[in-house]
Scaffold this motif. Structure first.
Motif, PDB file in Angstrom:
ATOM      1  N   LEU A  23       0.812  -1.214   0.000  1.00  0.00           N
ATOM      2  CA  LEU A  23       0.000   0.000   0.000  1.00  0.00           C
ATOM      3  C   LEU A  23       0.844   1.262   0.000  1.00  0.00           C
ATOM      4  O   LEU A  23       0.308   2.370  -0.113  1.00  0.00           O
ATOM      5  CB  LEU A  23      -0.938   0.006   1.214  1.00  0.00           C
ATOM      6  CG  LEU A  23      -1.959  -1.128   1.252  1.00  0.00           C
ATOM      7  CD1 LEU A  23      -2.716  -1.110   2.568  1.00  0.00           C
ATOM      8  CD2 LEU A  23      -2.905  -1.048   0.070  1.00  0.00           C
ATOM      9  N   GLU A  25       2.647   4.506   0.839  1.00  0.00           N
ATOM     10  CA  GLU A  25       2.475   5.560   1.847  1.00  0.00           C
ATOM     11  C   GLU A  25       1.128   5.486   2.559  1.00  0.00           C
ATOM     12  O   GLU A  25       0.956   6.103   3.614  1.00  0.00           O
ATOM     13  CB  GLU A  25       2.658   6.939   1.207  1.00  0.00           C
ATOM     14  CG  GLU A  25       1.643   7.256   0.129  1.00  0.00           C
ATOM     15  CD  GLU A  25       1.958   8.541  -0.614  1.00  0.00           C
ATOM     16  OE1 GLU A  25       1.024   9.332  -0.796  1.00  0.00           O
ATOM     17  OE2 GLU A  25       3.123   8.738  -0.996  1.00  0.00           O
ATOM     18  N   ASP A  26       0.188   4.711   2.049  1.00  0.00           N
ATOM     19  CA  ASP A  26      -1.115   4.555   2.690  1.00  0.00           C
ATOM     20  C   ASP A  26      -1.120   3.429   3.729  1.00  0.00           C
ATOM     21  O   ASP A  26      -2.120   3.225   4.419  1.00  0.00           O
ATOM     22  CB  ASP A  26      -2.200   4.270   1.653  1.00  0.00           C
ATOM     23  CG  ASP A  26      -2.433   5.446   0.723  1.00  0.00           C
ATOM     24  OD1 ASP A  26      -2.216   6.596   1.156  1.00  0.00           O
ATOM     25  OD2 ASP A  26      -2.829   5.206  -0.439  1.00  0.00           O
ATOM     26  N   ALA A  27      -0.023   2.712   3.852  1.00  0.00           N
ATOM     27  CA  ALA A  27       0.029   1.549   4.730  1.00  0.00           C
ATOM     28  C   ALA A  27      -0.226   1.902   6.194  1.00  0.00           C
ATOM     29  O   ALA A  27      -0.989   1.221   6.877  1.00  0.00           O
ATOM     30  CB  ALA A  27       1.367   0.832   4.585  1.00  0.00           C
ATOM     31  N   GLU A  29      -1.819   4.453   7.469  1.00  0.00           N
ATOM     32  CA  GLU A  29      -3.223   4.843   7.641  1.00  0.00           C
ATOM     33  C   GLU A  29      -4.140   3.617   7.597  1.00  0.00           C
ATOM     34  O   GLU A  29      -5.080   3.495   8.384  1.00  0.00           O
ATOM     35  CB  GLU A  29      -3.630   5.837   6.561  1.00  0.00           C
ATOM     36  CG  GLU A  29      -5.048   6.353   6.712  1.00  0.00           C
ATOM     37  CD  GLU A  29      -5.395   7.374   5.636  1.00  0.00           C
ATOM     38  OE1 GLU A  29      -6.597   7.486   5.349  1.00  0.00           O
ATOM     39  OE2 GLU A  29      -4.491   8.037   5.092  1.00  0.00           O
ATOM     40  N   CYS A  30      -3.857   2.702   6.698  1.00  0.00           N
ATOM     41  CA  CYS A  30      -4.638   1.479   6.592  1.00  0.00           C
ATOM     42  C   CYS A  30      -4.499   0.639   7.862  1.00  0.00           C
ATOM     43  O   CYS A  30      -5.485   0.103   8.371  1.00  0.00           O
ATOM     44  CB  CYS A  30      -4.193   0.676   5.377  1.00  0.00           C
ATOM     45  SG  CYS A  30      -5.157  -0.815   5.105  1.00  0.00           S
TER      46      CYS A  30
END
Length: 122
Positions: A23, A25-27, A29-30
């Motif tokens: 994911l 840079e969204d990891a 947040e996820c």
């Protein structure tokens, strides 16, 4: 069935990174979202699991163990996932011996995983 070692960390950071690393840079947040959902949903699943074990209801026990097995594996809680796998297999085989004790261990593993996830640094 062999139970997971009590020396195993509550979560496996490498497994989390492997599961969520794609994911980018969204990891982080996820992971925050998944952890929040996990900590909100799991107490209800554990309550149903406990009820299934105490009432010797193999179907309820199996469904809830399966659900928690999958979500905990995604979040790197390998010991918790393994305990749920064992519980699910016992319920599927309608071997309800020691299920109350296994639920005790699942609850303890969840408590440890919850703390580890809430303090995990991406």
């Amino acid at each position: 069935m062999e139970l997971p070692s009590t020396d195993t960390p509550a979560i496996d950071a490498e497994l989390i990174r492997l599961n969520l690393g794609a994911l980018g840079e969204d990891a982080a947040e996820c992971l925050t979202f998944l952890t929040q959902t996990f900590t909100e949903d799991t107490p209800g699943i554990l309550a149903q699991m406990r009820q299934g074990a105490e009432q010797r209801d193999a179907a309820t026990l199996r469904i809830n163990a399966h659900t928690l097995k999958s979500s905990s594996a995604t979040l790197g809680a390998a010991s918790l996932s393994e305990l749920c796998r064992i519980l699910e297999a016992k319920a599927r085989a309608e071997d309800l011996s020691q299920t109350v004790e296994l639920v005790d261990q699942v609850e303890a593993a969840y408590a440890a995983a919850k703390v580890a996830l809430e303090t995990f640094q991406w």
